[in-house]
Design a protein around this motif. Structure first.
Motif, PDB file in Angstrom:
ATOM      1  N   LYS A  52      45.758 -63.900 -40.015  1.00  0.00           N
ATOM      2  CA  LYS A  52      44.442 -64.515 -40.172  1.00  0.00           C
ATOM      3  C   LYS A  52      43.435 -63.718 -39.352  1.00  0.00           C
ATOM      4  O   LYS A  52      43.759 -63.139 -38.317  1.00  0.00           O
ATOM      5  CB  LYS A  52      44.449 -65.968 -39.693  1.00  0.00           C
ATOM      6  N   PHE A  53      42.218 -63.719 -39.829  1.00  0.00           N
ATOM      7  CA  PHE A  53      41.111 -63.081 -39.130  1.00  0.00           C
ATOM      8  C   PHE A  53      40.046 -64.151 -38.913  1.00  0.00           C
ATOM      9  O   PHE A  53      39.802 -64.975 -39.777  1.00  0.00           O
ATOM     10  CB  PHE A  53      40.568 -61.912 -39.953  1.00  0.00           C
ATOM     11  N   TYR A  54      39.464 -64.144 -37.741  1.00  0.00           N
ATOM     12  CA  TYR A  54      38.557 -65.210 -37.337  1.00  0.00           C
ATOM     13  C   TYR A  54      37.163 -64.672 -37.048  1.00  0.00           C
ATOM     14  O   TYR A  54      37.012 -63.655 -36.389  1.00  0.00           O
ATOM     15  CB  TYR A  54      39.079 -65.891 -36.065  1.00  0.00           C
ATOM     16  N   VAL A  55      36.179 -65.388 -37.541  1.00  0.00           N
ATOM     17  CA  VAL A  55      34.799 -65.194 -37.119  1.00  0.00           C
ATOM     18  C   VAL A  55      34.532 -66.349 -36.173  1.00  0.00           C
ATOM     19  O   VAL A  55      34.898 -67.492 -36.452  1.00  0.00           O
ATOM     20  CB  VAL A  55      33.826 -65.216 -38.314  1.00  0.00           C
ATOM     21  N   TYR A  56      33.940 -66.038 -35.032  1.00  0.00           N
ATOM     22  CA  TYR A  56      33.762 -67.077 -34.019  1.00  0.00           C
ATOM     23  C   TYR A  56      32.377 -66.979 -33.390  1.00  0.00           C
ATOM     24  O   TYR A  56      31.719 -65.939 -33.429  1.00  0.00           O
ATOM     25  CB  TYR A  56      34.841 -66.960 -32.935  1.00  0.00           C
ATOM     26  N   ILE A  57      31.974 -68.100 -32.815  1.00  0.00           N
ATOM     27  CA  ILE A  57      30.717 -68.166 -32.071  1.00  0.00           C
ATOM     28  C   ILE A  57      31.041 -68.757 -30.710  1.00  0.00           C
ATOM     29  O   ILE A  57      31.682 -69.809 -30.616  1.00  0.00           O
ATOM     30  CB  ILE A  57      29.669 -69.036 -32.790  1.00  0.00           C
ATOM     31  N   ILE A  58      30.614 -68.053 -29.677  1.00  0.00           N
ATOM     32  CA  ILE A  58      30.748 -68.569 -28.321  1.00  0.00           C
ATOM     33  C   ILE A  58      29.360 -68.755 -27.741  1.00  0.00           C
ATOM     34  O   ILE A  58      28.399 -68.103 -28.164  1.00  0.00           O
ATOM     35  CB  ILE A  58      31.623 -67.657 -27.425  1.00  0.00           C
ATOM     36  N   GLN A  59      29.279 -69.670 -26.788  1.00  0.00           N
ATOM     37  CA  GLN A  59      27.988 -69.968 -26.151  1.00  0.00           C
ATOM     38  C   GLN A  59      28.134 -69.843 -24.649  1.00  0.00           C
ATOM     39  O   GLN A  59      29.077 -70.377 -24.055  1.00  0.00           O
ATOM     40  CB  GLN A  59      27.525 -71.362 -26.528  1.00  0.00           C
ATOM     41  N   GLY A  97      31.323 -62.987 -33.096  1.00  0.00           N
ATOM     42  CA  GLY A  97      32.299 -61.910 -33.171  1.00  0.00           C
ATOM     43  C   GLY A  97      33.375 -62.207 -34.186  1.00  0.00           C
ATOM     44  O   GLY A  97      33.378 -63.241 -34.841  1.00  0.00           O
ATOM     45  N   GLN A  98      34.327 -61.255 -34.313  1.00  0.00           N
ATOM     46  CA  GLN A  98      35.448 -61.419 -35.237  1.00  0.00           C
ATOM     47  C   GLN A  98      36.670 -60.767 -34.644  1.00  0.00           C
ATOM     48  O   GLN A  98      36.578 -59.793 -33.919  1.00  0.00           O
ATOM     49  CB  GLN A  98      35.005 -60.937 -36.542  1.00  0.00           C
ATOM     50  N   THR A  99      37.829 -61.385 -34.885  1.00  0.00           N
ATOM     51  CA  THR A  99      39.075 -60.932 -34.280  1.00  0.00           C
ATOM     52  C   THR A  99      40.267 -61.402 -35.101  1.00  0.00           C
ATOM     53  O   THR A  99      40.120 -62.300 -35.931  1.00  0.00           O
ATOM     54  CB  THR A  99      39.209 -61.476 -32.838  1.00  0.00           C
ATOM     55  N   ASN A 100      41.421 -60.833 -34.821  1.00  0.00           N
ATOM     56  CA  ASN A 100      42.648 -61.335 -35.435  1.00  0.00           C
ATOM     57  C   ASN A 100      43.474 -62.152 -34.432  1.00  0.00           C
ATOM     58  O   ASN A 100      44.538 -62.653 -34.759  1.00  0.00           O
ATOM     59  CB  ASN A 100      43.491 -60.200 -36.019  1.00  0.00           C
ATOM     60  N   ASN A 101      42.960 -62.288 -33.203  1.00  0.00           N
ATOM     61  CA  ASN A 101      43.648 -63.083 -32.179  1.00  0.00           C
ATOM     62  C   ASN A 101      42.587 -63.833 -31.375  1.00  0.00           C
ATOM     63  O   ASN A 101      42.063 -63.320 -30.385  1.00  0.00           O
ATOM     64  CB  ASN A 101      44.486 -62.180 -31.280  1.00  0.00           C
ATOM     65  N   ARG A 154      43.227 -64.652 -27.486  1.00  0.00           N
ATOM     66  CA  ARG A 154      43.126 -63.442 -26.665  1.00  0.00           C
ATOM     67  C   ARG A 154      41.665 -63.010 -26.500  1.00  0.00           C
ATOM     68  O   ARG A 154      41.218 -62.669 -25.410  1.00  0.00           O
ATOM     69  CB  ARG A 154      43.933 -62.290 -27.283  1.00  0.00           C
ATOM     70  N   ARG A 155      40.904 -63.076 -27.595  1.00  0.00           N
ATOM     71  CA  ARG A 155      39.514 -62.622 -27.556  1.00  0.00           C
ATOM     72  C   ARG A 155      38.665 -63.522 -26.663  1.00  0.00           C
ATOM     73  O   ARG A 155      37.825 -63.023 -25.903  1.00  0.00           O
ATOM     74  CB  ARG A 155      38.937 -62.562 -28.966  1.00  0.00           C
ATOM     75  N   ILE A 156      38.861 -64.820 -26.709  1.00  0.00           N
ATOM     76  CA  ILE A 156      38.107 -65.731 -25.834  1.00  0.00           C
ATOM     77  C   ILE A 156      38.477 -65.454 -24.378  1.00  0.00           C
ATOM     78  O   ILE A 156      37.607 -65.429 -23.496  1.00  0.00           O
ATOM     79  CB  ILE A 156      38.366 -67.208 -26.212  1.00  0.00           C
ATOM     80  N   ALA A 200      36.229 -61.445 -43.242  1.00  0.00           N
ATOM     81  CA  ALA A 200      35.755 -61.794 -41.897  1.00  0.00           C
ATOM     82  C   ALA A 200      34.633 -60.857 -41.467  1.00  0.00           C
ATOM     83  O   ALA A 200      33.616 -61.305 -40.927  1.00  0.00           O
ATOM     84  CB  ALA A 200      36.906 -61.752 -40.899  1.00  0.00           C
ATOM     85  N   GLU A 201      34.803 -59.567 -41.690  1.00  0.00           N
ATOM     86  CA  GLU A 201      33.767 -58.601 -41.300  1.00  0.00           C
ATOM     87  C   GLU A 201      32.464 -58.855 -42.029  1.00  0.00           C
ATOM     88  O   GLU A 201      31.388 -58.783 -41.436  1.00  0.00           O
ATOM     89  CB  GLU A 201      34.248 -57.178 -41.564  1.00  0.00           C
ATOM     90  N   ARG A 202      32.542 -59.163 -43.314  1.00  0.00           N
ATOM     91  CA  ARG A 202      31.324 -59.430 -44.096  1.00  0.00           C
ATOM     92  C   ARG A 202      30.620 -60.692 -43.618  1.00  0.00           C
ATOM     93  O   ARG A 202      29.388 -60.727 -43.513  1.00  0.00           O
ATOM     94  CB  ARG A 202      31.663 -59.537 -45.581  1.00  0.00           C
ATOM     95  N   PHE A 203      31.387 -61.739 -43.324  1.00  0.00           N
ATOM     96  CA  PHE A 203      30.759 -62.982 -42.863  1.00  0.00           C
ATOM     97  C   PHE A 203      30.160 -62.793 -41.473  1.00  0.00           C
ATOM     98  O   PHE A 203      29.061 -63.280 -41.204  1.00  0.00           O
ATOM     99  CB  PHE A 203      31.758 -64.138 -42.887  1.00  0.00           C
ATOM    100  N   GLU A 204      30.857 -62.091 -40.591  1.00  0.00           N
ATOM    101  CA  GLU A 204      30.303 -61.808 -39.264  1.00  0.00           C
ATOM    102  C   GLU A 204      28.994 -61.034 -39.395  1.00  0.00           C
ATOM    103  O   GLU A 204      27.996 -61.362 -38.742  1.00  0.00           O
ATOM    104  CB  GLU A 204      31.294 -60.986 -38.434  1.00  0.00           C
ATOM    105  N   LYS A 205      28.977 -60.029 -40.248  1.00  0.00           N
ATOM    106  CA  LYS A 205      27.763 -59.225 -40.449  1.00  0.00           C
ATOM    107  C   LYS A 205      26.616 -60.099 -40.954  1.00  0.00           C
ATOM    108  O   LYS A 205      25.484 -59.986 -40.484  1.00  0.00           O
ATOM    109  CB  LYS A 205      28.049 -58.088 -41.431  1.00  0.00           C
TER     110      LYS A 205
END
Length: 91
Positions: free
Chosen positions: A9-16, A26-30, A33-35, A66-71
């Motif tokens: 799975k690949f994730y698009v995420y928003i952190i505050q 951002g976007q990641t596959n983990n 780990r990324r957080i 995921a990359e397209r949605f992040e963009k």
């Protein structure tokens, strides 16, 4: 033999930022780990605004989606969509 990326799975995420309430997309596959990396100063951009909270994420079946949605989310209309539909901003 099974293709590894087919089940990944690949994730698009928003952190505050808790510091100034700014958002980072951002976007990641983990995701976990990324957080961890964001909250421990491994990212040059986000280490100035520690700590961070994960406020939204979405899973995709492939990296390209995921990359397209992040963009998109990083465009002007995408950021408006984030603030209007995905998160309660400002909190």
């Amino acid at each position: 033999m099974e293709n590894y990326e087919m089940n990944e799975k690949f994730y698009v995420y928003i952190i505050q930022s808790k510091k100034d309430k700014s958002l980072y997309i951002g976007q990641t596959n983990n995701l976990s780990r990324r957080i961890y990396e964001h909250n421990n100063g491994f990212s040059a951009y986000t280490k100035q605004k520690l700590p961070w909270d994960l406020v939204w994420y979405c899973a995709f079946n492939n990296r390209l989606q995921a990359e397209r949605f992040e963009k998109y989310l990083k465009t002007g209309s995408g950021r408006a969509f984030v603030k209007r539909r995905l998160i309660n901003y400002p909190p």
